[in-house]
Scaffold this motif. Sequence first.
Motif, PDB file in Angstrom:
ATOM      1  N   TYR A   1      20.006  66.944  41.066  1.00 28.77           N
ATOM      2  CA  TYR A   1      21.082  66.667  40.116  1.00 28.77           C
ATOM      3  C   TYR A   1      21.095  67.737  39.028  1.00 28.77           C
ATOM      4  O   TYR A   1      20.068  67.993  38.402  1.00 28.77           O
TER       5      TYR A   1
ATOM      6  N   ALA B   1      16.065  66.843  38.626  1.00 30.12           N
ATOM      7  CA  ALA B   1      17.180  66.964  37.688  1.00 30.12           C
ATOM      8  C   ALA B   1      16.960  68.120  36.723  1.00 30.12           C
ATOM      9  O   ALA B   1      15.828  68.382  36.291  1.00 30.12           O
TER      10      ALA B   1
ATOM     11  N   GLU C   1      24.091  67.033  43.785  1.00 29.92           N
ATOM     12  CA  GLU C   1      25.135  66.560  42.881  1.00 29.92           C
ATOM     13  C   GLU C   1      25.231  67.499  41.690  1.00 29.92           C
ATOM     14  O   GLU C   1      24.244  67.724  40.993  1.00 29.92           O
TER      15      GLU C   1
ATOM     16  N   HIS D   1      17.643  63.873  46.024  1.00 26.94           N
ATOM     17  CA  HIS D   1      18.797  63.941  45.116  1.00 26.94           C
ATOM     18  C   HIS D   1      18.564  65.014  44.060  1.00 26.94           C
ATOM     19  O   HIS D   1      18.009  64.742  42.998  1.00 26.94           O
TER      20      HIS D   1
END
Length: 503
Positions: free
Chosen positions: A248, A225, A275, A246
């Motif tokens: 982010y 992230a 994302e 993932h």
Amino acid sequence: MSTPRVLCLTSRTAAILLPADGAYFALAAPLAWTLEDAGGGLVMSGTTDIVALFLDDLTPDSRYILRTPIGEVEFLTRPCAGLIDARDFGVSPEHPNNAAMLAQAIAAVPTGGTLRITAGRYLSGPVFLKPEMTLLLDSGAELAAISDRADWPQLPAHDETGRVIGTWEGLPERSFAALLTAIDCHGLALTGCGIIDGGGDRGDWWDWPKETREGARRPRTVQIAHSSGVSLSGLNIRNSPSWTVHPYRCRDVTVACIRIDNPPDSPNTDGLNPESCTDVAITGVDFSVGDDCIAIKAGKRGPGDNTHLAPSRNIAITHCRMQRGHGAVVLGSEMSGDIRDITVAHCTFDSTDRGLRLKTRRGRGGMIADVRCHDIVMTDVPTPFAANAFYHCDPDGHAPWVQSRAPRPVDATTPEIKGIELRDVTAHRVSLAAIALLGLPEAPITDVSIRNFAVSFDPAAQPGLPLMADGMEPVRHADLIAINAEVDGQATRIAEPEADVPC
């Protein structure tokens, strides 16, 4: 024919693309290669049958030349400020949880340095990485999540500055930390020939796919992230508790030459979910998962404050193989912040429920636009191209206001789909529909271009639903379903193994 090019470099590994004629994920014919040092001495040699070549056991800050029949490429490995061996900090295959020792080893890695995990299977709880480091897993090394979630760290929905940290399906929510968690880790590299095992098949992670337990949602295996200049290469990442990798709110992300492998019945185990990310390159990745192979997200509109929404832009997916999974390349359904400028090329889709899949619904808002899909071969994909603006996700997904086919007022919560191009696509043994598009009456799908799309149908196919929307009728061998959608172009039906005949 293009010449070889570098995809990703670290101090000790390199990922190289070998784009020979006719190459998708696999090469049309095996290709021999040699690697030489700057003086012309032979370092290693071999043969590859896939287009993305991963090289390890290289020397930092050293020049190499890779020679192949299709050309050569010269590259310089990155320098390394220091090599830390995890074993020197007590990391051991004999220990039931190596998280504390790994944390000490990570703290000892100098800026620009490398943490090496040598051969062996190491159990661990979540590990938090730091910027400007390389995590190197040697061949034979496996970092495996422990099965017990007691005392498992959790990520808050927001940090002390208000930034989103923990998420679940596009909304800020407290979640269990990933086995590898990286926040503000600019310049991070995860590489090597080793295995990262998220432990989804151990414990009870897969027993509560949509629940909250101990106040948190299920973890990912790798969660990155608010980071830039991040790369993942060479690794085998498997058995994820939920989404596997993932990124982010990241920028400049490279994913090359990795394999993502989850059981076909594991819930919500998407392979790779960028994302709200910008400038992402995904090349030579091999997927076999329990949900979508690649799912591009941009947050989900919720009640009240929607400052968590941000676009995903400039994402290129090339030379990948997608096997099984609900969709090969999926956009949405969490796309409220916009998904734009997406390229999918030179890939193969094998036995995924759908190929290119766009999904959204009323209440999302946002836009999917400028999507290019070309030079794709699909086999046993029931619906090669699906775009659905009535996707019945979330608890209210079947509510009349979501599923009604009557026009509704257009506002900020009305999603839009436009600017989709399919070119040079071949789909073998389609069972349901070659193309299925269902747009909103108040916001039709527009500017869809189909060129050189060749299809054959599975003679043993049974009728089924090409789209997850209320009111759809089962179909079999449909060429084109276009409701509230503008399509320019046509498909060609293949009478295999004979020549093409027009539909």
